[in-house]
Design an enzyme around this catalytic site. Structure first.
Site, PDB file in Angstrom:
ATOM      1  N   ILE A  74       0.744  -1.324   0.131  1.00 26.09           N
ATOM      2  CA  ILE A  74      -0.121  -0.034   0.083  1.00 26.09           C
ATOM      3  C   ILE A  74       0.854   1.370  -0.074  1.00 26.09           C
ATOM      4  CG2 ILE A  74      -0.200   0.208   2.568  1.00 26.09           C
ATOM      5  CD1 ILE A  74      -3.132   0.551   1.697  1.00 26.09           C
ATOM      6  N   ASN A 120      11.875  -8.271   6.883  1.00 24.24           N
ATOM      7  CA  ASN A 120      12.145  -7.922   7.978  1.00 24.24           C
ATOM      8  C   ASN A 120      11.514  -8.679   9.067  1.00 24.24           C
ATOM      9  OD1 ASN A 120      12.812  -5.372   6.916  1.00 24.24           O
ATOM     10  ND2 ASN A 120      10.703  -4.469   6.655  1.00 24.24           N
ATOM     11  N   GLY A 177      12.318  -3.448  11.717  1.00 23.87           N
ATOM     12  CA  GLY A 177      11.361  -2.629  10.792  1.00 23.87           C
ATOM     13  C   GLY A 177      10.060  -3.597  10.520  1.00 23.87           C
ATOM     14  N   HIS A 204       6.022 -12.342   5.413  1.00 25.72           N
ATOM     15  CA  HIS A 204       6.006 -11.770   4.267  1.00 25.72           C
ATOM     16  C   HIS A 204       7.139 -11.372   3.512  1.00 25.72           C
ATOM     17  CE1 HIS A 204       5.715  -8.314   6.988  1.00 25.72           C
ATOM     18  NE2 HIS A 204       6.113  -7.602   6.104  1.00 25.72           N
ATOM     19  N   HIS A 231       9.364  -8.830   0.952  1.00 25.07           N
ATOM     20  CA  HIS A 231       9.001  -7.601   0.034  1.00 25.07           C
ATOM     21  C   HIS A 231       9.851  -7.926  -1.377  1.00 25.07           C
ATOM     22  CE1 HIS A 231       7.672  -4.730   3.351  1.00 25.07           C
ATOM     23  NE2 HIS A 231       8.101  -5.616   3.981  1.00 25.07           N
TER      24      HIS A 231
HETATM   25  P1  5GP Z   1       7.045  -4.722   7.216  1.00 24.68           P
HETATM   26  O1  5GP Z   1       7.192  -3.557   7.818  1.00 24.68           O
HETATM   27  O2  5GP Z   1       6.214  -5.513   8.052  1.00 24.68           O
HETATM   28  O3  5GP Z   1       7.959  -5.429   6.730  1.00 24.68           O
HETATM   29  O4  5GP Z   1       6.109  -4.659   6.253  1.00 24.68           O
HETATM   30  C1  5GP Z   1       4.668  -4.475   5.991  1.00 24.68           C
HETATM   31  C2  5GP Z   1       4.181  -3.714   4.788  1.00 24.68           C
HETATM   32  O5  5GP Z   1       2.997  -3.855   4.704  1.00 24.68           O
HETATM   33  C3  5GP Z   1       4.721  -2.454   4.911  1.00 24.68           C
HETATM   34  O6  5GP Z   1       5.376  -2.229   3.746  1.00 24.68           O
HETATM   35  C4  5GP Z   1       3.257  -1.661   4.536  1.00 24.68           C
HETATM   36  O7  5GP Z   1       3.205  -0.705   3.557  1.00 24.68           O
HETATM   37  C5  5GP Z   1       2.411  -2.849   3.984  1.00 24.68           C
HETATM   38  N1  5GP Z   1       0.943  -2.613   4.551  1.00 24.68           N
HETATM   39  C6  5GP Z   1       0.524  -2.274   5.713  1.00 24.68           C
HETATM   40  N2  5GP Z   1      -0.809  -2.413   5.702  1.00 24.68           N
HETATM   41  C7  5GP Z   1      -1.361  -2.484   4.413  1.00 24.68           C
HETATM   42  C8  5GP Z   1      -2.521  -2.830   3.755  1.00 24.68           C
HETATM   43  O8  5GP Z   1      -3.601  -2.740   4.396  1.00 24.68           O
HETATM   44  N3  5GP Z   1      -2.492  -3.215   2.472  1.00 24.68           N
HETATM   45  C9  5GP Z   1      -1.305  -3.383   1.879  1.00 24.68           C
HETATM   46  N4  5GP Z   1      -1.426  -3.866   0.435  1.00 24.68           N
HETATM   47  N5  5GP Z   1      -0.160  -3.125   2.430  1.00 24.68           N
HETATM   48  C10 5GP Z   1      -0.079  -3.069   3.592  1.00 24.68           C
END
Ligand code: 5GP
Ligand code: ZN
Length: 116
Positions: A35, A89, A95, A102, A104
Protein backbone atom coordinates in the site's frame (compact mmCIF):
# COMPACT_ATOMS: atom_id res chain seq x y z
CA UNK A 1 -2.49 -26.74 7.23
CA UNK A 2 -4.76 -23.68 7.35
CA UNK A 3 -3.99 -21.72 10.55
CA UNK A 4 -5.21 -18.16 10.53
CA UNK A 5 -5.33 -15.36 13.10
CA UNK A 6 -8.63 -13.43 13.15
CA UNK A 7 -6.83 -10.27 14.28
CA UNK A 8 -4.13 -10.41 11.59
CA UNK A 9 -4.21 -7.87 8.74
CA UNK A 10 -2.61 -10.18 6.18
CA UNK A 11 -4.87 -13.11 7.14
CA UNK A 12 -7.77 -10.75 6.38
CA UNK A 13 -6.28 -9.85 2.99
CA UNK A 14 -5.72 -13.56 2.22
CA UNK A 15 -9.38 -14.21 3.15
CA UNK A 16 -10.58 -11.33 0.95
CA UNK A 17 -12.00 -9.46 3.95
CA UNK A 18 -9.73 -6.45 3.29
CA UNK A 19 -9.15 -5.37 -0.32
CA UNK A 20 -5.70 -5.42 -1.89
CA UNK A 21 -4.31 -5.22 -5.39
CA UNK A 22 -3.67 -8.92 -5.91
CA UNK A 23 -0.72 -9.83 -8.15
CA UNK A 24 -0.82 -13.63 -7.92
CA UNK A 25 -2.32 -16.49 -5.98
CA UNK A 26 -1.00 -20.02 -5.61
CA UNK A 27 -1.97 -22.99 -3.50
CA UNK A 28 0.24 -21.71 -0.69
CA UNK A 29 0.67 -17.97 -1.26
CA UNK A 30 -1.03 -14.68 -2.06
CA UNK A 31 0.89 -11.71 -3.48
CA UNK A 32 -0.34 -8.12 -3.51
CA UNK A 33 1.04 -4.62 -4.01
CA UNK A 34 2.36 -2.84 -0.94
CA UNK A 35 0.00 0.00 0.00
CA UNK A 36 3.03 2.25 0.47
CA UNK A 37 5.22 1.16 -2.44
CA UNK A 38 8.91 1.98 -2.18
CA UNK A 39 9.86 1.03 -5.75
CA UNK A 40 8.12 0.71 -9.13
CA UNK A 41 7.65 -2.95 -8.26
CA UNK A 42 6.90 -3.50 -4.57
CA UNK A 43 4.95 -6.68 -4.01
CA UNK A 44 4.33 -8.51 -0.73
CA UNK A 45 4.24 -12.30 -0.95
CA UNK A 46 2.56 -13.96 2.02
CA UNK A 47 1.69 -17.53 2.93
CA UNK A 48 -1.98 -18.43 3.29
CA UNK A 49 -0.90 -20.04 6.55
CA UNK A 50 -0.42 -17.61 9.43
CA UNK A 51 3.10 -17.60 10.88
CA UNK A 52 4.66 -14.54 12.54
CA UNK A 53 7.81 -14.46 10.42
CA UNK A 54 9.59 -16.37 7.66
CA UNK A 55 11.79 -18.50 9.95
CA UNK A 56 8.78 -19.57 12.02
CA UNK A 57 7.04 -20.50 8.78
CA UNK A 58 10.05 -22.56 7.68
CA UNK A 59 9.88 -24.52 10.95
CA UNK A 60 6.18 -25.39 10.76
CA UNK A 61 5.81 -25.64 6.96
CA UNK A 62 9.10 -25.74 5.05
CA UNK A 63 7.31 -26.62 1.81
CA UNK A 64 5.24 -23.43 2.10
CA UNK A 65 8.35 -21.36 2.84
CA UNK A 66 10.09 -22.81 -0.21
CA UNK A 67 7.13 -22.18 -2.47
CA UNK A 68 6.89 -18.60 -1.20
CA UNK A 69 10.55 -18.10 -2.06
CA UNK A 70 10.07 -19.44 -5.58
CA UNK A 71 6.97 -17.28 -6.06
CA UNK A 72 8.96 -14.13 -5.21
CA UNK A 73 11.36 -14.91 -8.07
CA UNK A 74 8.53 -15.71 -10.46
CA UNK A 75 6.83 -12.39 -9.67
CA UNK A 76 10.05 -10.41 -10.20
CA UNK A 77 10.73 -12.14 -13.51
CA UNK A 78 7.14 -11.69 -14.66
CA UNK A 79 7.44 -7.97 -13.92
CA UNK A 80 10.56 -7.90 -16.11
CA UNK A 81 13.20 -7.82 -13.39
CA UNK A 82 16.03 -10.34 -13.28
CA UNK A 83 17.53 -8.26 -10.48
CA UNK A 84 15.39 -7.59 -7.47
CA UNK A 85 15.66 -7.27 -3.72
CA UNK A 86 13.88 -9.70 -1.43
CA UNK A 87 13.43 -8.43 2.13
CA UNK A 88 12.03 -10.20 5.16
CA UNK A 89 12.02 -7.72 8.02
CA UNK A 90 12.07 -9.96 11.09
CA UNK A 91 11.29 -8.42 14.47
CA UNK A 92 10.03 -4.95 15.32
CA UNK A 93 13.55 -3.59 15.78
CA UNK A 94 14.32 -4.60 12.19
CA UNK A 95 11.26 -2.79 10.86
CA UNK A 96 8.68 -5.57 10.89
CA UNK A 97 5.24 -4.04 11.44
CA UNK A 98 2.92 -6.87 10.32
CA UNK A 99 3.53 -10.15 12.12
CA UNK A 100 2.41 -12.47 9.35
CA UNK A 101 5.39 -13.67 7.32
CA UNK A 102 5.89 -11.71 4.11
CA UNK A 103 8.61 -11.16 1.59
CA UNK A 104 8.96 -7.73 0.01
CA UNK A 105 9.86 -7.98 -3.68
CA UNK A 106 11.45 -4.65 -4.64
CA UNK A 107 12.63 -3.81 -8.14
CA UNK A 108 12.59 -1.25 -10.90
CA UNK A 109 14.97 1.33 -9.48
CA UNK A 110 18.55 1.50 -8.21
CA UNK A 111 18.65 -0.16 -4.80
CA UNK A 112 21.48 1.05 -2.60
CA UNK A 113 23.42 -1.05 -0.12
CA UNK A 114 23.46 -1.19 2.85
CA UNK A 115 19.75 -0.55 3.34
CA UNK A 116 18.74 2.02 5.92
P1 5GP B 1 6.92 -4.82 7.36
O1 5GP B 1 7.13 -3.43 7.89
O2 5GP B 1 6.18 -5.67 8.37
O3 5GP B 1 8.16 -5.48 6.83
O4 5GP B 1 6.00 -4.69 6.08
C1 5GP B 1 4.64 -4.47 6.15
C2 5GP B 1 4.23 -3.80 4.87
O5 5GP B 1 2.82 -3.89 4.75
C3 5GP B 1 4.59 -2.31 4.80
O6 5GP B 1 5.48 -2.08 3.71
C4 5GP B 1 3.24 -1.62 4.60
O7 5GP B 1 3.30 -0.56 3.69
C5 5GP B 1 2.35 -2.74 4.10
N1 5GP B 1 0.96 -2.62 4.48
C6 5GP B 1 0.48 -2.27 5.70
N2 5GP B 1 -0.86 -2.27 5.69
C7 5GP B 1 -1.24 -2.65 4.42
C8 5GP B 1 -2.51 -2.83 3.81
O8 5GP B 1 -3.57 -2.68 4.40
N3 5GP B 1 -2.49 -3.20 2.49
C9 5GP B 1 -1.33 -3.38 1.79
N4 5GP B 1 -1.44 -3.73 0.52
N5 5GP B 1 -0.11 -3.22 2.37
C10 5GP B 1 -0.08 -2.85 3.65
ZN1 ZN C 1 -1.90 -13.77 9.56
Amino acid sequence: MSGTDPDCLFCKIVAGQIPAEIVSETEHTVAFRDINGQAPTHVLVVPRLHAPDIASLAVVAPDVAASLLLETRRIALEAGHEAYRLVFNTGADAGQSVFHAHGHVLAGRDLSWPPG
